[in-house]
Design a protein around this motif. Structure first.
Motif, PDB file in Angstrom:
ATOM      1  N   GLU A  24       0.826  -1.205   0.000  1.00  0.00           N
ATOM      2  CA  GLU A  24       0.000   0.000   0.000  1.00  0.00           C
ATOM      3  C   GLU A  24       0.864   1.261   0.000  1.00  0.00           C
ATOM      4  OE1 GLU A  24      -0.491  -2.591   2.207  1.00  0.00           O
ATOM      5  OE2 GLU A  24      -2.164  -3.444   1.088  1.00  0.00           O
ATOM      6  N   GLN A  25       1.938   1.272   0.801  1.00  0.00           N
ATOM      7  CA  GLN A  25       2.827   2.434   0.828  1.00  0.00           C
ATOM      8  C   GLN A  25       3.505   2.635  -0.528  1.00  0.00           C
ATOM      9  OE1 GLN A  25       5.161   1.000   4.215  1.00  0.00           O
ATOM     10  NE2 GLN A  25       4.720   2.938   5.274  1.00  0.00           N
ATOM     11  N   ALA A  26       3.987   1.558  -1.133  1.00  0.00           N
ATOM     12  CA  ALA A  26       4.664   1.661  -2.427  1.00  0.00           C
ATOM     13  C   ALA A  26       3.706   2.149  -3.510  1.00  0.00           C
ATOM     14  CB  ALA A  26       5.269   0.315  -2.820  1.00  0.00           C
ATOM     15  N   VAL A  27       2.495   1.602  -3.529  1.00  0.00           N
ATOM     16  CA  VAL A  27       1.496   2.011  -4.526  1.00  0.00           C
ATOM     17  C   VAL A  27       1.137   3.478  -4.338  1.00  0.00           C
ATOM     18  CG1 VAL A  27      -0.932   1.702  -5.200  1.00  0.00           C
ATOM     19  CG2 VAL A  27       0.564  -0.293  -4.963  1.00  0.00           C
ATOM     20  N   SER A  28       0.955   3.900  -3.103  1.00  0.00           N
ATOM     21  CA  SER A  28       0.617   5.296  -2.827  1.00  0.00           C
ATOM     22  C   SER A  28       1.712   6.237  -3.330  1.00  0.00           C
ATOM     23  CB  SER A  28       0.392   5.478  -1.329  1.00  0.00           C
ATOM     24  OG  SER A  28       0.153   6.826  -1.023  1.00  0.00           O
ATOM     25  N   LEU A  29       2.967   5.912  -3.040  1.00  0.00           N
ATOM     26  CA  LEU A  29       4.066   6.756  -3.493  1.00  0.00           C
ATOM     27  C   LEU A  29       4.134   6.797  -5.018  1.00  0.00           C
ATOM     28  CD1 LEU A  29       6.560   8.500  -2.700  1.00  0.00           C
ATOM     29  CD2 LEU A  29       7.910   6.417  -3.039  1.00  0.00           C
ATOM     30  N   LEU A  30       4.035   5.632  -5.664  1.00  0.00           N
ATOM     31  CA  LEU A  30       4.131   5.590  -7.128  1.00  0.00           C
ATOM     32  C   LEU A  30       2.981   6.354  -7.786  1.00  0.00           C
ATOM     33  CD1 LEU A  30       5.328   1.916  -7.566  1.00  0.00           C
ATOM     34  CD2 LEU A  30       6.644   4.000  -8.051  1.00  0.00           C
ATOM     35  N   LYS A  31       1.797   6.231  -7.253  1.00  0.00           N
ATOM     36  CA  LYS A  31       0.660   6.982  -7.810  1.00  0.00           C
ATOM     37  C   LYS A  31       0.870   8.483  -7.661  1.00  0.00           C
ATOM     38  CE  LYS A  31      -3.072   3.652  -7.822  1.00  0.00           C
ATOM     39  NZ  LYS A  31      -4.416   3.331  -7.349  1.00  0.00           N
ATOM     40  N   SER A  32       1.472   8.903  -6.528  1.00  0.00           N
ATOM     41  CA  SER A  32       1.721  10.338  -6.349  1.00  0.00           C
ATOM     42  C   SER A  32       2.766  10.842  -7.337  1.00  0.00           C
ATOM     43  CB  SER A  32       2.170  10.627  -4.912  1.00  0.00           C
ATOM     44  OG  SER A  32       3.497  10.207  -4.697  1.00  0.00           O
ATOM     45  N   MET A  33       3.531   9.933  -7.939  1.00  0.00           N
ATOM     46  CA  MET A  33       4.551  10.303  -8.929  1.00  0.00           C
ATOM     47  C   MET A  33       4.055  10.125 -10.355  1.00  0.00           C
ATOM     48  SD  MET A  33       7.991   8.797  -7.315  1.00  0.00           S
ATOM     49  CE  MET A  33       8.607   9.386  -5.770  1.00  0.00           C
ATOM     50  N   ASN A  54      16.602  -9.433 -16.663  1.00  0.00           N
ATOM     51  CA  ASN A  54      15.843  -8.179 -16.772  1.00  0.00           C
ATOM     52  C   ASN A  54      16.656  -6.928 -16.516  1.00  0.00           C
ATOM     53  OD1 ASN A  54      13.452  -9.249 -17.606  1.00  0.00           O
ATOM     54  ND2 ASN A  54      12.442  -9.127 -15.641  1.00  0.00           N
ATOM     55  N   GLU A  55      17.969  -6.978 -16.631  1.00  0.00           N
ATOM     56  CA  GLU A  55      18.745  -5.763 -16.429  1.00  0.00           C
ATOM     57  C   GLU A  55      18.374  -4.778 -17.528  1.00  0.00           C
ATOM     58  OE1 GLU A  55      23.228  -4.343 -15.312  1.00  0.00           O
ATOM     59  OE2 GLU A  55      22.887  -6.394 -15.947  1.00  0.00           O
ATOM     60  N   GLY A  56      18.020  -3.563 -17.150  1.00  0.00           N
ATOM     61  CA  GLY A  56      17.633  -2.545 -18.110  1.00  0.00           C
ATOM     62  C   GLY A  56      16.180  -2.600 -18.522  1.00  0.00           C
ATOM     63  N   GLU A  57      15.398  -3.511 -17.930  1.00  0.00           N
ATOM     64  CA  GLU A  57      13.996  -3.622 -18.330  1.00  0.00           C
ATOM     65  C   GLU A  57      13.033  -3.103 -17.274  1.00  0.00           C
ATOM     66  OE1 GLU A  57      12.912  -7.438 -19.882  1.00  0.00           O
ATOM     67  OE2 GLU A  57      14.813  -7.622 -20.950  1.00  0.00           O
ATOM     68  N   LYS A  58      13.054  -3.678 -16.093  1.00  0.00           N
ATOM     69  CA  LYS A  58      12.124  -3.280 -15.037  1.00  0.00           C
ATOM     70  C   LYS A  58      12.842  -3.271 -13.699  1.00  0.00           C
ATOM     71  CE  LYS A  58       7.995  -5.056 -17.227  1.00  0.00           C
ATOM     72  NZ  LYS A  58       7.310  -3.890 -17.624  1.00  0.00           N
ATOM     73  N   LEU A  59      12.416  -2.376 -12.844  1.00  0.00           N
ATOM     74  CA  LEU A  59      12.949  -2.299 -11.486  1.00  0.00           C
ATOM     75  C   LEU A  59      12.026  -3.125 -10.601  1.00  0.00           C
ATOM     76  CD1 LEU A  59      14.881  -1.006  -9.413  1.00  0.00           C
ATOM     77  CD2 LEU A  59      13.346   0.948  -9.356  1.00  0.00           C
ATOM     78  N   LEU A  60      12.545  -4.189 -10.016  1.00  0.00           N
ATOM     79  CA  LEU A  60      11.770  -5.033  -9.116  1.00  0.00           C
ATOM     80  C   LEU A  60      12.222  -4.765  -7.691  1.00  0.00           C
ATOM     81  CD1 LEU A  60      11.372  -6.489 -11.881  1.00  0.00           C
ATOM     82  CD2 LEU A  60      11.163  -8.578 -10.568  1.00  0.00           C
ATOM     83  N   ASN A  80       7.094   3.428 -19.087  1.00  0.00           N
ATOM     84  CA  ASN A  80       5.660   3.418 -19.341  1.00  0.00           C
ATOM     85  C   ASN A  80       4.847   3.991 -18.186  1.00  0.00           C
ATOM     86  OD1 ASN A  80       6.140   2.109 -21.792  1.00  0.00           O
ATOM     87  ND2 ASN A  80       6.094   0.106 -20.802  1.00  0.00           N
ATOM     88  N   LEU A  81       5.529   4.426 -17.122  1.00  0.00           N
ATOM     89  CA  LEU A  81       4.860   4.919 -15.915  1.00  0.00           C
ATOM     90  C   LEU A  81       3.818   3.919 -15.425  1.00  0.00           C
ATOM     91  CD1 LEU A  81       4.420   8.743 -16.557  1.00  0.00           C
ATOM     92  CD2 LEU A  81       5.977   7.626 -14.984  1.00  0.00           C
ATOM     93  N   GLU A  82       4.256   2.651 -15.308  1.00  0.00           N
ATOM     94  CA  GLU A  82       3.373   1.587 -14.854  1.00  0.00           C
ATOM     95  C   GLU A  82       4.062   0.771 -13.771  1.00  0.00           C
ATOM     96  OE1 GLU A  82       1.171   0.662 -19.111  1.00  0.00           O
ATOM     97  OE2 GLU A  82       2.700  -0.700 -18.378  1.00  0.00           O
ATOM     98  N   PHE A  83       3.257   0.175 -12.924  1.00  0.00           N
ATOM     99  CA  PHE A  83       3.775  -0.766 -11.929  1.00  0.00           C
ATOM    100  C   PHE A  83       2.791  -1.906 -11.789  1.00  0.00           C
ATOM    101  CE2 PHE A  83       1.260   2.267  -9.510  1.00  0.00           C
ATOM    102  CZ  PHE A  83       0.492   1.439  -8.706  1.00  0.00           C
ATOM    103  N   THR A  84       3.295  -3.078 -11.426  1.00  0.00           N
ATOM    104  CA  THR A  84       2.454  -4.236 -11.190  1.00  0.00           C
ATOM    105  C   THR A  84       3.014  -5.025 -10.011  1.00  0.00           C
ATOM    106  OG1 THR A  84       3.726  -5.521 -12.797  1.00  0.00           O
ATOM    107  CG2 THR A  84       1.693  -4.526 -13.586  1.00  0.00           C
TER     108      THR A  84
END
Length: 176
Positions: free
Chosen positions: A90-99, A131-137, A155-159
C-alpha cells in the motif's frame, strides 16, 4: 529386456534431473550473517509519505565500490539500517501513484525526478541475473510471502508480483 533396462536407466536418472533445481532453490546465502549495516549505502528524499530511499540499497566495500545490490528477503532483514523498513504494498502504490504511475498520461509530477529509476534487474535462483535494463523489481513488506512490485519507468506503470524465496531483488526502504 531392453524395455526393462530403459526403465531402470530412466528411474535411476530421474532424481539427477531435479538435483540442480533443488540445489538452487535450497541454497542459503553463506554471507547473510556477515552483512552489517555499516556497509550500507543509499540516497534518500523526504516525500509526503515519509523518507524513502531514492536509490537501491547497496553494500559497499572499502574502496566505496558496490559489492552487492540484490538481496533475498531474509538478507534484507539482516542489512537494513536501523529505523528503515520495507514498504508495504500500500505504501509503495501510494508513493508511485503520487509520482504519476498508473495514471492518465501527459503529466509527470516533479517528485518523479527526485528518484533514481536505474534498472538493475534481479537474480533468479535458477536463471541467474535477468531483466537488467527492463524493469525495477523491489521487495515489499509481506511477512515472508515473497511479494514485489515491478516498476516500468518508461511506461509509468507498476504491477505487483510474487517470486521464489531465494530470488534476489533490489530494495528501497522507507522511514516514517
Amino acid at each position: 529386456m531392453k524395455t526393462l533396462k530403459t526403465f531402470f536407466a530412466f528411474f535411476v536418472s530421474l532424481p539427477l534431473l531435479y538435483l540442480p533445481v533443488e540445489l538452487a532453490l535450497g541454497e542459503k546465502s553463506a554471507d547473510a550473517n556477515a552483512l552489517t549495516s555499516e556497509q550500507v549505502a543509499f540516497d534518500s528524499h523526504s516525500f509526503s509519505a515519509g523518507e524513502w530511499m531514492t536509490s537501491n540499497l547497496a553494500l559497499v566495500n572499502e574502496q566505496s565500490k558496490v559489492s552487492k545490490e540484490h538481496f533475498t528477503y531474509e538478507e534484507l532483514e539482516t542489512v537494513k539500517p536501523e529505523g528503515w523498513e520495507l514498504p508495504t504494498m500500500e505504501q509503495a502504490v501510494s508513493l508511485l501513484k503520487s509520482m504519476g504511475f498508473n495514471q492518465s498520461s501527459g503529466y509527470i509530477p516533479s517528485d518523479y525526478y527526485k528518484v533514481n529509476w536505474q534498472y538493475s534487474g534481479y537474480v533468479d535462483p535458477i536463471l541467474g541475473k535477468v531483466n537488467e535494463g527492463e524493469k525495477l523489481l523491489l521487495w515489499v513488506k509481506d511477512n515472508g510471502q515473497h511479494n514485489y512490485i515491478s516498476i516500468s519507468k518508461d511506461n509509468l506503470e507498476f504491477t505487483p508480483g510474487k517470486t521464489l524465496a531465494h530470488a534476489r531483488l533490489s530494495a528501497r526502504l522507507v522511514r516514517n
